[in-house]
Design an enzyme around this catalytic site. Sequence first.
Site, PDB file in Angstrom:
ATOM      1  N   GLU A   1       0.754  -1.251   0.082  1.00 58.43           N
ATOM      2  CA  GLU A   1      -0.088   0.051  -0.101  1.00 58.43           C
ATOM      3  C   GLU A   1       0.878   1.219  -0.054  1.00 58.43           C
ATOM      4  OE1 GLU A   1      -3.081  -1.416  -1.196  1.00 58.43           O
ATOM      5  OE2 GLU A   1      -2.903   0.714  -0.940  1.00 58.43           O
TER       6      GLU A   1
HETATM    7  C1  LIG Z   1       2.650  -9.849   0.190  1.00 59.23           C
HETATM    8  C2  LIG Z   1       2.526  -8.736  -0.847  1.00 59.23           C
HETATM    9  C3  LIG Z   1       1.287  -8.450  -1.061  1.00 59.23           C
HETATM   10  C4  LIG Z   1       1.067  -7.441  -2.206  1.00 59.23           C
HETATM   11  N1  LIG Z   1      -0.231  -7.103  -2.570  1.00 59.23           N
HETATM   12  C5  LIG Z   1      -0.408  -6.352  -3.562  1.00 59.23           C
HETATM   13  C6  LIG Z   1      -1.641  -6.345  -4.118  1.00 59.23           C
HETATM   14  O1  LIG Z   1      -2.745  -6.833  -3.846  1.00 59.23           O
HETATM   15  N2  LIG Z   1      -1.654  -5.401  -5.305  1.00 59.23           N
HETATM   16  C7  LIG Z   1      -0.720  -4.812  -5.762  1.00 59.23           C
HETATM   17  O2  LIG Z   1      -1.025  -3.899  -6.917  1.00 59.23           O
HETATM   18  N3  LIG Z   1       0.480  -4.799  -5.238  1.00 59.23           N
HETATM   19  C8  LIG Z   1       0.633  -5.691  -4.062  1.00 59.23           C
HETATM   20  N4  LIG Z   1       1.846  -5.866  -3.709  1.00 59.23           N
HETATM   21  C9  LIG Z   1       2.812  -4.769  -4.056  1.00 59.23           C
HETATM   22  C10 LIG Z   1       3.235  -3.894  -3.162  1.00 59.23           C
HETATM   23  O3  LIG Z   1       2.379  -2.787  -3.220  1.00 59.23           O
HETATM   24  C11 LIG Z   1       4.704  -3.434  -3.630  1.00 59.23           C
HETATM   25  O4  LIG Z   1       5.793  -4.163  -3.319  1.00 59.23           O
HETATM   26  C12 LIG Z   1       5.102  -1.818  -2.887  1.00 59.23           C
HETATM   27  O5  LIG Z   1       4.181  -1.056  -3.761  1.00 59.23           O
HETATM   28  C13 LIG Z   1       6.631  -1.609  -3.237  1.00 59.23           C
HETATM   29  O6  LIG Z   1       6.700  -1.708  -4.850  1.00 59.23           O
HETATM   30  P1  LIG Z   1       7.985  -2.560  -4.996  1.00 59.23           P
HETATM   31  O7  LIG Z   1       8.290  -3.956  -4.365  1.00 59.23           O
HETATM   32  O8  LIG Z   1       8.496  -2.670  -6.565  1.00 59.23           O
HETATM   33  O9  LIG Z   1       9.367  -1.800  -4.298  1.00 59.23           O
HETATM   34  P2  LIG Z   1      10.307  -0.385  -4.976  1.00 59.23           P
HETATM   35  O10 LIG Z   1       9.140   0.451  -5.547  1.00 59.23           O
HETATM   36  O11 LIG Z   1      11.346  -1.046  -5.997  1.00 59.23           O
HETATM   37  O12 LIG Z   1      10.879  -0.016  -3.760  1.00 59.23           O
HETATM   38  C14 LIG Z   1      11.974  -0.274  -3.382  1.00 59.23           C
HETATM   39  C15 LIG Z   1      12.453   0.605  -2.409  1.00 59.23           C
HETATM   40  O13 LIG Z   1      12.792   1.873  -2.849  1.00 59.23           O
HETATM   41  C16 LIG Z   1      12.360   3.058  -2.285  1.00 59.23           C
HETATM   42  N5  LIG Z   1      11.698   3.744  -3.184  1.00 59.23           N
HETATM   43  C17 LIG Z   1      11.005   3.539  -4.419  1.00 59.23           C
HETATM   44  N6  LIG Z   1      10.777   4.637  -5.109  1.00 59.23           N
HETATM   45  C18 LIG Z   1      11.493   5.630  -4.605  1.00 59.23           C
HETATM   46  C19 LIG Z   1      11.223   7.220  -4.577  1.00 59.23           C
HETATM   47  N7  LIG Z   1      10.764   7.751  -5.584  1.00 59.23           N
HETATM   48  N8  LIG Z   1      11.761   8.006  -3.513  1.00 59.23           N
HETATM   49  C20 LIG Z   1      12.262   7.187  -2.570  1.00 59.23           C
HETATM   50  N9  LIG Z   1      12.234   5.945  -2.298  1.00 59.23           N
HETATM   51  C21 LIG Z   1      11.734   5.141  -3.108  1.00 59.23           C
HETATM   52  C22 LIG Z   1      11.034   2.248  -1.484  1.00 59.23           C
HETATM   53  O14 LIG Z   1      10.515   2.864  -0.615  1.00 59.23           O
HETATM   54  C23 LIG Z   1      11.653   0.843  -1.378  1.00 59.23           C
HETATM   55  O15 LIG Z   1      12.292   1.059   0.133  1.00 59.23           O
HETATM   56  C24 LIG Z   1       2.127  -6.547  -2.758  1.00 59.23           C
HETATM   57  C25 LIG Z   1       3.413  -6.937  -2.372  1.00 59.23           C
HETATM   58  C26 LIG Z   1       3.723  -7.910  -1.255  1.00 59.23           C
HETATM   59  C27 LIG Z   1       5.072  -8.300  -1.045  1.00 59.23           C
END
Ligand SMILES: Cc1cc2nc3c(=O)[nH]c(=O)nc-3n(C[C@H](O)[C@H](O)[C@H](O)COP(=O)(O)OP(=O)(O)OC[C@H]3O[C@@H](n4cnc5c(N)ncnc54)[C@H](O)[C@@H]3O)c2cc1C
Length: 590
Positions: free
Chosen positions: A438
């Site tokens: 989220e």
């Molecule tokens: C168990 C689980 C359930 C989930 N359920 C859903 C779901 O139902 N629907 C759905 O759509 N998604 C879902 N997700 C996905 C989840 O919302 C994403 O994993 C989350 O939004 C982070 O994206 P990412 O994993 O690509 O991390 P990234 O975006 O790659 O982030 C990696 C790190 O970089 C930081 N970062 C990234 N961009 C920036 C920026 N611009 N400035 C500063 N810091 C930054 C982040 O804060 C983080 O610490 C789920 C994930 C999991 C693990």
Amino acid sequence: MAYRAPVADIAFALRHAAGFAQAREDGIYDLDDETLDAVLEESGRFATDVIAPLNRVGDTHGTPFRDGTVTTPPGWKEAYRDWAAAGWNGLAAPADWGGQGLPHAVNAACIEMWNSASMAFGIGPVLTMAAINALARHGSDELKQTYLPKLVSGEWMGTMQLTEPQAGSDVGALRARAERAPDGTYRITGSKIFITYGEHDLTDNIIHFVLARLPDAPPGTRGISLFLVPKFLPDPSGAPGKRNDVRAHSVEHKLGIHASPTCTMVYGDNGGATGFLIGEENRGMACMFTMMNEARLAVALQGVAIAETATQQAIDYARDRKQGRATAAPAAQSAPIIDHPDVRRMLTTMRGLTRAARAICYATAVAIDRSHAANDEAARKAAHERASLLTPVAKAFATDIGSEVASLGVQVHGGMGYIEETGAAQHFRDARIAQIYEGTNGIQAIDLVTRKLPMSGGAAVGGYLDELRETVDNVKAANDPAFGATGARLGEAVEELARATAWLLQKLDHEPDAALAGATPYLRLFGLAAGGCMLADEALAALRLADGVHAPARVALARFFAENVAIAASGLAATVTEGAGAIPPAAAFG
Ligand SMILES: Cc1cc2nc3c(=O)[nH]c(=O)nc-3n(C[C@H](O)[C@H](O)[C@H](O)COP(=O)(O)OP(=O)(O)OC[C@H]3O[C@@H](n4cnc5c(N)ncnc54)[C@H](O)[C@@H]3O)c2cc1C
């Protein structure tokens, strides 16, 4: 010991820290005390008696995936069926669609209890509730008539689908495609990852809410549309009919919430899944925000939920476990570890952080209710801004403390905390995801600083700071020695927050990197100052009510929090205003 819903504490926080009682006086709520207490009692009973006993089996069984289907753990289907039949899914849903139309604040309290009982159980319905909101607000009449009654009753569940491998925090990078079909529907192709409850056997249909891009869409978030994609297309009678061209490809193996299936979804093996547009083309982010704001508060409540259950369990354990000698006890007598000040420090920190986060979450929900029900436009706008300001704080602060409290829970258990059979380890594992999904907590902090502080030229946050100052004045005016240095410490925390706020507002335009670097410590500072004041509000209310049983404990907790936890405010403020310069550039990491 299993979770026991702390209904009295929840009701007290709702009424006296979150402003429910005041909102009712202001005409926002039409709900008498008996009904409120009855709803909370019944929800607590269901959480304690039906859901909590399934938490461990959910963790050990997980959600096996075979031939494209997911099997939920033993007992889950029946529990979900009974939960939905009792009307919990539609508690805050519009009455026009079969819901009960109760306040979001009441629903928030119930969400906390279900998630305390089992986070893996609680997360599924939360997404359905968010989907109901988005559909009710943005869907066409036909879509609402076909889907809302079944989503509201819980007969069908919803999912929320943004994430793709290259599009996590950066939603604008998503590539799932939607092609216009001659019949006015759309053909959806592509894939989504990490989709919570993307496939399962709890309901006989699953309604996916999917973000995708039209061929002629502008790049980034301005070119995203929201589609409703049912697993089974309803037949003319409204029952699940033809299978749609969407399937779960796999289920992830993960650290916690093992009973919540996290799926990779594939669209378009056979030319494209039939999707129905929600809202307007290319305006999907606005609709998704309706869904996400609701889901964000629900995830915040998961942080509170896990903190509450971890705290209960740690207190029980600390009363039973005997080790060492208490300083005042005879030499040969081993003491329950709760007699050791260091253990009581851990337990009080756990309790204080939990209750502070709860109050912030409930206050956010009350602000959402005010934003809908206040009787003039200016009051609705102010409440909307308050909810917008508090939502990222609730999400990140409450889920951060969820993990911290669960970690302290492991610590209180000593070695047994690291062993799965106590359940303390499961809380720690389950809690971790709430800081990530989220919108990661880093993204929440950035949202707070870059979008929420500048609202109405800083007036929204300024008004909130003034309210916190009022609480500080009230503590000082109470002149009760039991408060110790509460007034002074909270006063310092609020002024440090005001100082850091002014600094950030000033930096935002000219040195955005400095502001971005300070966002996370700023959000923590915000949570400590706001949470500390809300605990003080609870203590003051208990004194006002001359509650001889609870008032001393509430005053003591507010004091502990102010003197031992919120005291970190000055360090955090210095980190915001002076710490950014010490963060090395990317090249420094070699
Ligand atoms: C168990 C689980 C359930 C989930 N359920 C859903 C779901 O139902 N629907 C759905 O759509 N998604 C879902 N997700 C996905 C989840 O919302 C994403 O994993 C989350 O939004 C982070 O994206 P990412 O994993 O690509 O991390 P990234 O975006 O790659 O982030 C990696 C790190 O970089 C930081 N970062 C990234 N961009 C920036 C920026 N611009 N400035 C500063 N810091 C930054 C982040 O804060 C983080 O610490 C789920 C994930 C999991 C693990």
